[in-house]
Design an enzyme around this catalytic site. Structure first.
Site, PDB file in Angstrom:
ATOM      1  N   LYS A  46       0.835  -1.206   0.000  1.00 44.92           N
ATOM      2  CA  LYS A  46       0.000   0.000   0.000  1.00 44.92           C
ATOM      3  C   LYS A  46       0.874   1.264   0.000  1.00 44.92           C
ATOM      4  CE  LYS A  46      -3.714   2.580   0.754  1.00 44.92           C
ATOM      5  NZ  LYS A  46      -4.495   2.933  -0.441  1.00 44.92           N
ATOM      6  N   GLY A  47       0.378   2.307  -0.650  1.00 42.46           N
ATOM      7  CA  GLY A  47       1.154   3.536  -0.820  1.00 42.46           C
ATOM      8  C   GLY A  47       1.710   4.128   0.467  1.00 42.46           C
ATOM      9  N   CYS A 131      -3.610   8.426  -7.652  1.00 40.52           N
ATOM     10  CA  CYS A 131      -4.654   8.177  -6.665  1.00 40.52           C
ATOM     11  C   CYS A 131      -5.835   9.086  -6.922  1.00 40.52           C
ATOM     12  CB  CYS A 131      -4.165   8.409  -5.244  1.00 40.52           C
ATOM     13  SG  CYS A 131      -5.528   8.150  -4.089  1.00 40.52           S
TER      14      CYS A 131
HETATM   15  O1  RRO Z   1      -5.953   5.115  -0.951  1.00 39.65           O
HETATM   16  C1  RRO Z   1      -6.758   5.255  -1.902  1.00 39.65           C
HETATM   17  O2  RRO Z   1      -7.837   5.809  -1.756  1.00 39.65           O
HETATM   18  C2  RRO Z   1      -6.418   4.814  -3.266  1.00 39.65           C
HETATM   19  C3  RRO Z   1      -5.212   5.044  -3.901  1.00 39.65           C
HETATM   20 BR1  RRO Z   1      -3.779   5.816  -3.065  1.00 39.65          BR
HETATM   21  C4  RRO Z   1      -5.009   4.665  -5.258  1.00 39.65           C
HETATM   22  O3  RRO Z   1      -3.972   4.870  -5.872  1.00 39.65           O
HETATM   23  N1  RRO Z   1      -6.042   4.063  -5.869  1.00 39.65           N
HETATM   24  C5  RRO Z   1      -7.195   3.817  -5.269  1.00 39.65           C
HETATM   25  O4  RRO Z   1      -8.097   3.243  -5.897  1.00 39.65           O
HETATM   26  N2  RRO Z   1      -7.392   4.196  -3.956  1.00 39.65           N
END
Ligand code: RRO
Length: 304
Positions: A46-47, A131
């Protein structure tokens, strides 16, 4: 006949071409009781941004026809928290770890990348410029070509790690973004992130997500993703990672034939954590039955 599933994704050696998509597999340990992590091609976590962050108010997900909406808003432990809490676990496994990174500014992207350069056990960075759910800017970087180039140049200058920008689907010419990534020294590109979308509860007349809009993922977006992967793969010579609604070997094979060198399983992890394993086995069977020895033999083998 022996089938060799291994690939080299822009400098990342993988046992097979199937990874887990960022945001659908936690940081790894969450799935460790359900999946043998060492059998995966790679794990994309996850980011992560510089500092810890809490994310959006609930509801953050909503089920829709053939898919789901999310607006999670990038909760996470930050660079230091991730390295401290998750890297010891991940290092004990024999699977490449790709860290999805993001920032609010060019400087933040570069700093996050630089900080990960010295961390043992990180195979590469996926750069999240797409995102759909944070207001501070990430999506803008993915849909404006000049800003996209600036992020990539800043990150490229900050780290020698393999870089995989994750492209936004809602651009008018995906080939321009794939080419810009290649020109900036990216080692691969991945696509697509979820598609910006919205759903409304007609009884309450309220949006179904607290964030109002979100990202659509799952089988609903697969044909959109296959087309965009096909267009991107024709435009560049760096490898492409195909993402979007993969829940079976057949789905993954569509992406490989369209030109993807690897694929990531995303939303399907939520309903069946065994999906990636089934996809790996199914790709092997397909290659064997078609008389191929390597994944590359079918990459971009679309007949027109
Ligand atoms: O965390 C999110 O709401 C999210 C991210 Br960072 C993304 O890149 N893609 C997504 O569908 N949700």
């Amino acid at each position: 006949m022996h089938v060799d599933l291994s690939i080299n994704l822009g400098g990342i050696r993988m046992k097979n071409p199937v990874m887990t998509a960022s945001g659908t597999f936690g940081y790894g340990p969450e799935y460790a009781d359900l999946v043998n992590l060492d059998t995966l091609g790679a794990i994309v976590v996850k980011g992560i941004c510089l500092e810890p962050k809490t994310g959006n108010e609930p509801p953050r997900t909503a089920e829709v026809a053939s898919g789901m909406l999310n607006a999670i808003g990038l909760p996470g432990p930050g660079v230091d928290g991730f390295v401290r809490e998750y890297m010891p676990f991940l290092r004990r496994h024999d699977v490449p770890v790709i860290v999805n990174i993001w920032g609010r500014t060019l400087e933040e992207y570069a700093e996050v990348a630089a900080r990960f350069s010295d961390v043992e056990g990180i195979a590469g960075l996926e750069i999240n410029v797409s995102c759909p759910n944070i207001k501070e800017g990430s999506q803008v970087f993915g849909t404006h070509l000049d800003l996209f180039r600036k992020v990539l140049d800043a990150v490229r200058a900050a780290t020698p790690l393999p870089l995989i920008p994750k492209l936004a689907p809602d651009v008018s010419n995906i080939a321009d973004f794939a080419r810009a990534a290649e020109e900036s020294g990216a080692n691969a590109v991945s696509l697509i992130n979820s598609f910006p979308a919205m759903a409304i509860d007609i009884k309450t007349r309220k949006p179904r997500l607290a964030n109002i809009t979100g990202g659509l993922s799952g089988p609903a977006i697969r044909p959109i993703a296959v087309r965009l992967v096909w267009l991107a793969a024709r435009a560049v010579s760096i490898p492409v990672v195909g993402i979007g609604g993969i829940s079976s070997p057949e789905d993954a094979l569509e992406f490989l034939i369209a030109g993807a060198s690897a694929v990531a399983v995303g939303t399907a992890n939520f309903t069946d954590p065994g999906t990636a394993g089934r996809v790996i086995a199914g790709i092997e069977t397909y290659l064997r039955e078609a008389g191929h020895q390597r994944v590359d033999d079918i990459v971009g083998s679309l007949r027109i």
